[in-house]
Design a protein around this motif. Sequence first.
Motif, PDB file in Angstrom:
ATOM      1  N   TYR A  13     -15.021 -11.733   2.365  1.00  0.00           N
ATOM      2  CA  TYR A  13     -14.992 -11.512   3.809  1.00  0.00           C
ATOM      3  C   TYR A  13     -14.670 -10.046   4.116  1.00  0.00           C
ATOM      4  O   TYR A  13     -15.281  -9.427   4.995  1.00  0.00           O
ATOM      5  N   VAL A  14     -13.688  -9.495   3.402  1.00  0.00           N
ATOM      6  CA  VAL A  14     -13.322  -8.082   3.594  1.00  0.00           C
ATOM      7  C   VAL A  14     -14.534  -7.190   3.348  1.00  0.00           C
ATOM      8  O   VAL A  14     -14.843  -6.288   4.146  1.00  0.00           O
ATOM      9  N   ASP A  15     -15.251  -7.429   2.250  1.00  0.00           N
ATOM     10  CA  ASP A  15     -16.409  -6.602   1.910  1.00  0.00           C
ATOM     11  C   ASP A  15     -17.498  -6.705   2.977  1.00  0.00           C
ATOM     12  O   ASP A  15     -18.091  -5.694   3.377  1.00  0.00           O
ATOM     13  N   ARG A 200      -5.963   9.640  -7.601  1.00  0.00           N
ATOM     14  CA  ARG A 200      -7.110   9.054  -6.899  1.00  0.00           C
ATOM     15  C   ARG A 200      -7.493   7.678  -7.420  1.00  0.00           C
ATOM     16  O   ARG A 200      -8.057   6.870  -6.688  1.00  0.00           O
ATOM     17  N   VAL A 201      -7.197   7.369  -8.666  1.00  0.00           N
ATOM     18  CA  VAL A 201      -7.630   6.087  -9.235  1.00  0.00           C
ATOM     19  C   VAL A 201      -6.478   5.173  -9.613  1.00  0.00           C
ATOM     20  O   VAL A 201      -6.708   4.018  -9.965  1.00  0.00           O
ATOM     21  N   THR A 202      -5.248   5.679  -9.559  1.00  0.00           N
ATOM     22  CA  THR A 202      -4.104   4.896 -10.029  1.00  0.00           C
ATOM     23  C   THR A 202      -3.249   4.429  -8.855  1.00  0.00           C
ATOM     24  O   THR A 202      -2.614   5.240  -8.188  1.00  0.00           O
ATOM     25  N   PRO A 203      -3.231   3.105  -8.598  1.00  0.00           N
ATOM     26  CA  PRO A 203      -2.369   2.623  -7.519  1.00  0.00           C
ATOM     27  C   PRO A 203      -0.912   2.673  -7.941  1.00  0.00           C
ATOM     28  O   PRO A 203      -0.600   2.708  -9.137  1.00  0.00           O
ATOM     29  N   GLY A 204      -0.039   2.681  -6.981  1.00  0.00           N
ATOM     30  CA  GLY A 204       1.379   2.745  -7.326  1.00  0.00           C
ATOM     31  C   GLY A 204       2.268   2.165  -6.251  1.00  0.00           C
ATOM     32  O   GLY A 204       1.869   2.048  -5.086  1.00  0.00           O
ATOM     33  N   ILE A 205       3.455   1.802  -6.656  1.00  0.00           N
ATOM     34  CA  ILE A 205       4.506   1.407  -5.719  1.00  0.00           C
ATOM     35  C   ILE A 205       5.621   2.442  -5.825  1.00  0.00           C
ATOM     36  O   ILE A 205       6.130   2.709  -6.923  1.00  0.00           O
ATOM     37  N   THR A 206       5.936   3.052  -4.711  1.00  0.00           N
ATOM     38  CA  THR A 206       6.997   4.059  -4.695  1.00  0.00           C
ATOM     39  C   THR A 206       8.341   3.350  -4.749  1.00  0.00           C
ATOM     40  O   THR A 206       8.709   2.618  -3.823  1.00  0.00           O
ATOM     41  N   GLU A 445      -7.182  16.022   9.315  1.00  0.00           N
ATOM     42  CA  GLU A 445      -6.608  14.891   8.575  1.00  0.00           C
ATOM     43  C   GLU A 445      -7.709  13.888   8.249  1.00  0.00           C
ATOM     44  O   GLU A 445      -8.619  13.654   9.054  1.00  0.00           O
ATOM     45  N   GLN A 446      -7.636  13.303   7.061  1.00  0.00           N
ATOM     46  CA  GLN A 446      -8.676  12.370   6.644  1.00  0.00           C
ATOM     47  C   GLN A 446      -8.080  11.187   5.892  1.00  0.00           C
ATOM     48  O   GLN A 446      -6.946  11.230   5.430  1.00  0.00           O
ATOM     49  N   TYR A 447      -8.876  10.131   5.795  1.00  0.00           N
ATOM     50  CA  TYR A 447      -8.514   8.938   5.023  1.00  0.00           C
ATOM     51  C   TYR A 447      -9.785   8.425   4.383  1.00  0.00           C
ATOM     52  O   TYR A 447     -10.797   8.197   5.062  1.00  0.00           O
ATOM     53  N   GLY A 448      -9.754   8.287   3.057  1.00  0.00           N
ATOM     54  CA  GLY A 448     -10.947   7.884   2.347  1.00  0.00           C
ATOM     55  C   GLY A 448     -11.380   6.467   2.709  1.00  0.00           C
ATOM     56  O   GLY A 448     -10.547   5.573   2.851  1.00  0.00           O
ATOM     57  N   VAL A 449     -12.692   6.280   2.843  1.00  0.00           N
ATOM     58  CA  VAL A 449     -13.210   4.942   3.095  1.00  0.00           C
ATOM     59  C   VAL A 449     -12.830   4.018   1.942  1.00  0.00           C
ATOM     60  O   VAL A 449     -12.499   2.844   2.148  1.00  0.00           O
ATOM     61  N   GLU A 450     -12.833   4.549   0.711  1.00  0.00           N
ATOM     62  CA  GLU A 450     -12.413   3.736  -0.426  1.00  0.00           C
ATOM     63  C   GLU A 450     -10.943   3.345  -0.297  1.00  0.00           C
ATOM     64  O   GLU A 450     -10.560   2.203  -0.585  1.00  0.00           O
ATOM     65  N   SER A 451     -10.100   4.281   0.138  1.00  0.00           N
ATOM     66  CA  SER A 451      -8.688   3.967   0.337  1.00  0.00           C
ATOM     67  C   SER A 451      -8.531   2.850   1.363  1.00  0.00           C
ATOM     68  O   SER A 451      -7.728   1.936   1.177  1.00  0.00           O
ATOM     69  N   LYS A 454     -10.350  -0.571  -0.235  1.00  0.00           N
ATOM     70  CA  LYS A 454      -9.581  -1.165  -1.317  1.00  0.00           C
ATOM     71  C   LYS A 454      -8.118  -1.385  -0.926  1.00  0.00           C
ATOM     72  O   LYS A 454      -7.426  -2.211  -1.525  1.00  0.00           O
ATOM     73  N   GLY A 455      -7.654  -0.651   0.084  1.00  0.00           N
ATOM     74  CA  GLY A 455      -6.327  -0.930   0.620  1.00  0.00           C
ATOM     75  C   GLY A 455      -6.269  -2.312   1.240  1.00  0.00           C
ATOM     76  O   GLY A 455      -5.314  -3.067   1.024  1.00  0.00           O
ATOM     77  N   ILE A 456      -7.289  -2.667   2.023  1.00  0.00           N
ATOM     78  CA  ILE A 456      -7.352  -4.017   2.605  1.00  0.00           C
ATOM     79  C   ILE A 456      -7.387  -5.059   1.496  1.00  0.00           C
ATOM     80  O   ILE A 456      -6.636  -6.041   1.501  1.00  0.00           O
ATOM     81  N   ARG A 457      -8.273  -4.849   0.524  1.00  0.00           N
ATOM     82  CA  ARG A 457      -8.396  -5.794  -0.587  1.00  0.00           C
ATOM     83  C   ARG A 457      -7.080  -5.899  -1.372  1.00  0.00           C
ATOM     84  O   ARG A 457      -6.693  -6.978  -1.823  1.00  0.00           O
ATOM     85  N   SER A 458      -6.386  -4.774  -1.522  1.00  0.00           N
ATOM     86  CA  SER A 458      -5.110  -4.790  -2.237  1.00  0.00           C
ATOM     87  C   SER A 458      -4.095  -5.670  -1.524  1.00  0.00           C
ATOM     88  O   SER A 458      -3.382  -6.464  -2.150  1.00  0.00           O
TER      89      SER A 458
END
Length: 469
Positions: A13-15, A200-206, A445-451, A454-458
């Motif tokens: 659905y997200v996609d 750019r490719v490694t997700p993380g939790i601060t 200021e920008q925000y990647g479409v991939e961010s 994949k942020g929603i999917r995350s």
Amino acid sequence: MNNMQSLNSVLNYVDQNLDVSIQKLFELLRIPSISTQPIHAEDCRKAANWLKEDLQSIGFKASLREVKWAKPGHPMVLAHSDQSSAKPHVLFYGHYDVQPTDPDHLWGTPPFDPVLKESVSGHKVIIARGASDDKGQVMTFLEACRAWKAVNGSLPVNVSILLEGEEESGGENLLPFLKENADELLSDVVLVCDTAMADRVTPGITTSLRGMVTQEVTIQCASHDLHSGIYGNAAANPIAILCHILASLRDIDGRVTLPNFYDGIIEPSSETRDQWKKIFPSDENLLSEAGLSVAAGEKGYTAIEQTWCRPSCEINGISGGYEGDGFKTVLPAKASAKVSFRLVPGQNPALIEKSFRDHVTSLLPKDAKVEFKSFGASEGFAVSRESKYLAPALNALTEEWGVKAATIGSGGSIPVAGEVREALGLDTLLIGFAQADDRIHSPNEQYGVESFHKGIRSWVRILAALAEA
């Protein structure tokens, strides 16, 4: 439908609805909700109302809550999903206010007219003020909730959402709001989407944030500015005295010289340092975008360690004497500097402030007087490694990005994490999808479409994982 089938249906659905989600974000980005400028007070309220109505459309019970403690300000948006005693309860925090746009002439497109473009790095990005900080990040979570509700009719966990309108203007009303509404906000864990990925490719939790001590120091010698030909060499020069004191704050190896400054600090584990080394194999990986290449802080620590897990002392501004065009041979009566200390967990802000003031005072010659002004202080923050929600969230991120999620630090300070712990006694998972080149607080200021995608999917995956925790 089993759990895996349900999760996949939500992800599909997200996609399929990504373009619709982007347009929803564009609606919010068009509202100039600059909290620091009184002229935009109504725009801040408009953004709050937009979010309230959007949350109501998903099925949340949403309302605006007025703030009144430090001063009357921009309203909070507070929303709750349908609650089930059988489900864990998460509280999501974000903010809808944005930074001012100046200098406006450096923007390639109007800051509140969002556009899709290809960035210099070849990625498709959304350009607008607030695209990354924090409207785009907030909407990743809201769109994940929308997807769950659209496919399943319910959320896998109980969700409360708190959206602030004063984060960029000091957030003085947040802590008293949390304390006054503690019963309504009580949950199992707090989720914040206002941070960046490891790279750019490694997700993380601060899992750790630096606190801060901010001081302005003013040194006065003579009663008024003097002619340097008549008094120079004989009269004490406050600029020279101040420069000597500031230079003494660090030694030749980059360590801060204040007594007991490093007491209580916990070093990161060798496993954590090895993980960071893989993400940032050289100091240039962090510094090159700023036109630098060599770490300037403590010897024995990489650039990323110096910002993520070590305290700092920085001179943020210095002034005195004649600063206009041309030249004036004045010997100033006063000189001042703004100095900040970023603190890691284990350091005591009050003791650091006292140590700094004692150090400055001890180096003053007879004819010099000093005044100090504080601009606030906060402790460093660390997430408990015993949190039962940390590992499931890391696993969910790993599944989405196909790269092992990292636990990372942050050189900045995000007061909400400490305030949530103080007011509600809860741990906070700081999970963000911003990138180093998002130019937050800057023009374009920008925000990647991939961010965003994949942020929603995350978040879809994280909510499912927390339901099992």
